[in-house]
Design a protein around this motif. Structure first.
Motif, PDB file in Angstrom:
ATOM      1  N   HIS A 137      -1.140  -6.739   1.475  1.00  7.36           N
ATOM      2  CA  HIS A 137      -1.155  -4.991   1.122  1.00  7.36           C
ATOM      3  C   HIS A 137      -1.631  -3.864   1.879  1.00  7.36           C
ATOM      4  O   HIS A 137      -1.096  -2.991   1.892  1.00  7.36           O
ATOM      5  CB  HIS A 137      -2.547  -4.443  -0.037  1.00  7.36           C
ATOM      6  CG  HIS A 137      -1.213  -5.400  -1.744  1.00  7.36           C
ATOM      7  ND1 HIS A 137      -0.227  -5.252  -2.268  1.00  7.36           N
ATOM      8  CD2 HIS A 137      -2.260  -6.555  -2.230  1.00  7.36           C
ATOM      9  CE1 HIS A 137      -0.058  -6.058  -2.648  1.00  7.36           C
ATOM     10  NE2 HIS A 137      -0.635  -7.375  -3.360  1.00  7.36           N
ATOM     11  N   ARG A 138      -2.968  -4.318   2.680  1.00  9.37           N
ATOM     12  CA  ARG A 138      -3.124  -3.409   3.745  1.00  9.37           C
ATOM     13  C   ARG A 138      -2.476  -2.829   4.710  1.00  9.37           C
ATOM     14  O   ARG A 138      -2.573  -1.950   5.364  1.00  9.37           O
ATOM     15  CB  ARG A 138      -4.824  -3.990   4.242  1.00  9.37           C
ATOM     16  CG  ARG A 138      -5.642  -2.641   5.051  1.00  9.37           C
ATOM     17  CD  ARG A 138      -6.535  -3.726   6.109  1.00  9.37           C
ATOM     18  NE  ARG A 138      -7.762  -2.322   6.566  1.00  9.37           N
ATOM     19  CZ  ARG A 138      -7.753  -3.103   6.904  1.00  9.37           C
ATOM     20  NH1 ARG A 138      -8.516  -3.800   7.326  1.00  9.37           N
ATOM     21  NH2 ARG A 138      -8.306  -1.330   7.785  1.00  9.37           N
ATOM     22  N   GLU A 139      -1.554  -3.829   5.006  1.00 14.00           N
ATOM     23  CA  GLU A 139      -1.164  -4.229   6.022  1.00 14.00           C
ATOM     24  C   GLU A 139       0.280  -2.747   5.867  1.00 14.00           C
ATOM     25  O   GLU A 139       1.130  -2.140   6.453  1.00 14.00           O
ATOM     26  CB  GLU A 139       0.265  -5.157   6.551  1.00 14.00           C
ATOM     27  CG  GLU A 139       1.033  -5.429   7.631  1.00 14.00           C
ATOM     28  CD  GLU A 139       1.432  -6.211   8.613  1.00 14.00           C
ATOM     29  OE1 GLU A 139       2.655  -6.916   8.067  1.00 14.00           O
ATOM     30  OE2 GLU A 139       0.698  -7.301   8.347  1.00 14.00           O
ATOM     31  N   ASN A 140       1.167  -3.000   4.500  1.00 11.64           N
ATOM     32  CA  ASN A 140       2.152  -2.488   3.693  1.00 11.64           C
ATOM     33  C   ASN A 140       1.608  -1.502   3.784  1.00 11.64           C
ATOM     34  O   ASN A 140       2.300   0.014   4.179  1.00 11.64           O
ATOM     35  CB  ASN A 140       2.224  -2.913   2.800  1.00 11.64           C
ATOM     36  CG  ASN A 140       2.958  -4.268   2.697  1.00 11.64           C
ATOM     37  OD1 ASN A 140       3.572  -4.296   3.219  1.00 11.64           O
ATOM     38  ND2 ASN A 140       3.097  -4.958   1.407  1.00 11.64           N
ATOM     39  N   VAL A 150      -0.670   0.594   5.725  1.00 13.02           N
ATOM     40  CA  VAL A 150      -0.667   1.341   6.917  1.00 13.02           C
ATOM     41  C   VAL A 150      -0.056   1.631   7.799  1.00 13.02           C
ATOM     42  O   VAL A 150       1.093   2.446   7.638  1.00 13.02           O
ATOM     43  CB  VAL A 150      -1.652   0.325   8.574  1.00 13.02           C
ATOM     44  CG1 VAL A 150      -1.024   0.520   9.726  1.00 13.02           C
ATOM     45  CG2 VAL A 150      -2.946  -0.634   7.515  1.00 13.02           C
ATOM     46  N   ARG A 151       1.477   0.583   7.005  1.00 12.71           N
ATOM     47  CA  ARG A 151       3.301   0.854   7.773  1.00 12.71           C
ATOM     48  C   ARG A 151       3.499   2.429   6.772  1.00 12.71           C
ATOM     49  O   ARG A 151       4.594   3.068   7.173  1.00 12.71           O
ATOM     50  CB  ARG A 151       3.787   0.170   7.023  1.00 12.71           C
ATOM     51  CG  ARG A 151       3.900  -0.731   8.046  1.00 12.71           C
ATOM     52  CD  ARG A 151       5.153  -2.202   7.405  1.00 12.71           C
ATOM     53  NE  ARG A 151       4.887  -3.473   7.747  1.00 12.71           N
ATOM     54  CZ  ARG A 151       4.871  -4.591   7.175  1.00 12.71           C
ATOM     55  NH1 ARG A 151       6.223  -4.868   6.416  1.00 12.71           N
ATOM     56  NH2 ARG A 151       4.470  -6.142   7.547  1.00 12.71           N
ATOM     57  N   VAL A 152       2.655   2.783   5.879  1.00 12.99           N
ATOM     58  CA  VAL A 152       3.401   4.383   4.914  1.00 12.99           C
ATOM     59  C   VAL A 152       2.653   5.195   5.505  1.00 12.99           C
ATOM     60  O   VAL A 152       1.863   6.247   4.534  1.00 12.99           O
ATOM     61  CB  VAL A 152       4.110   3.776   3.975  1.00 12.99           C
ATOM     62  CG1 VAL A 152       4.618   3.187   3.686  1.00 12.99           C
ATOM     63  CG2 VAL A 152       2.602   3.414   2.847  1.00 12.99           C
ATOM     64  N   GLY A 153       1.578   4.890   6.365  1.00 15.91           N
ATOM     65  CA  GLY A 153       0.776   6.317   7.172  1.00 15.91           C
ATOM     66  C   GLY A 153      -1.099   6.093   5.514  1.00 15.91           C
ATOM     67  O   GLY A 153      -1.202   6.837   6.042  1.00 15.91           O
TER      68      GLY A 153
END
Length: 140
Positions: free
Chosen positions: A40-43, A45-48
């Motif tokens: 979830h953290r990676e996701n 980060v992908r949306v700022g």
């Protein structure tokens, strides 16, 4: 610690990534299959956006899950089984937590009886030691 929501949360004693890896290794050692890791953290980060480390490990074994789903199709909403590994702060220090659903919660939520209820208990009997093992302090 378990509460009325049907969640059990325990505190880990290893780094976050090591805990996630240990969960996956313990799932495999128990004869179950890791279907996915959802970071979830990676996701975020992908949306700022920012989010502390938070990963869900999805796992299962069809001979167990099928009885739940066969008895009540809605149980498929909660399968495969999941362990949430997440990090927060405790006394200013990073703390790793592992959270999973109880069998009683699955039984109540889906009105399981017979084989479905027995399978829900089997899942908890597998999930609890997986979490305890992954949460254990490193061997000295």
């Amino acid at each position: 610690m378990s509460d009325e929501s049907g969640l059990v949360t325990i505190t880990g004693h290893q780094a976050f990534d090591k805990t996630v890896d240990d969960v996956c290794a313990a799932v495999t050692a128990a004869g179950y299959h890791v279907f996915a890791r959802v970071d979830h953290r990676e996701n975020a980060v992908r949306v700022g956006r920012e989010l502390p480390p938070t990963t869900v490990v999805l796992f299962g074994e069809p001979t167990v899950g099928t009885d739940l789903i066969a008895e009540r199709r809605t149980a498929g909403l909660d399968l495969p089984s999941k362990i949430l590994v997440w990090q927060d702060k405790e006394d200013g220090q990073d703390a790793v937590r592992l959270t999973y659903n109880t069998a009683d919660w699955l039984v109540r939520r889906h009105g399981l009886e017979r084989e479905g209820a027995a399978s829900a208990r089997t899942l908890e009997e597998v999930t609890e030691p997986i979490c305890r093992q992954a949460a254990s302090p490193p061997a000295s």
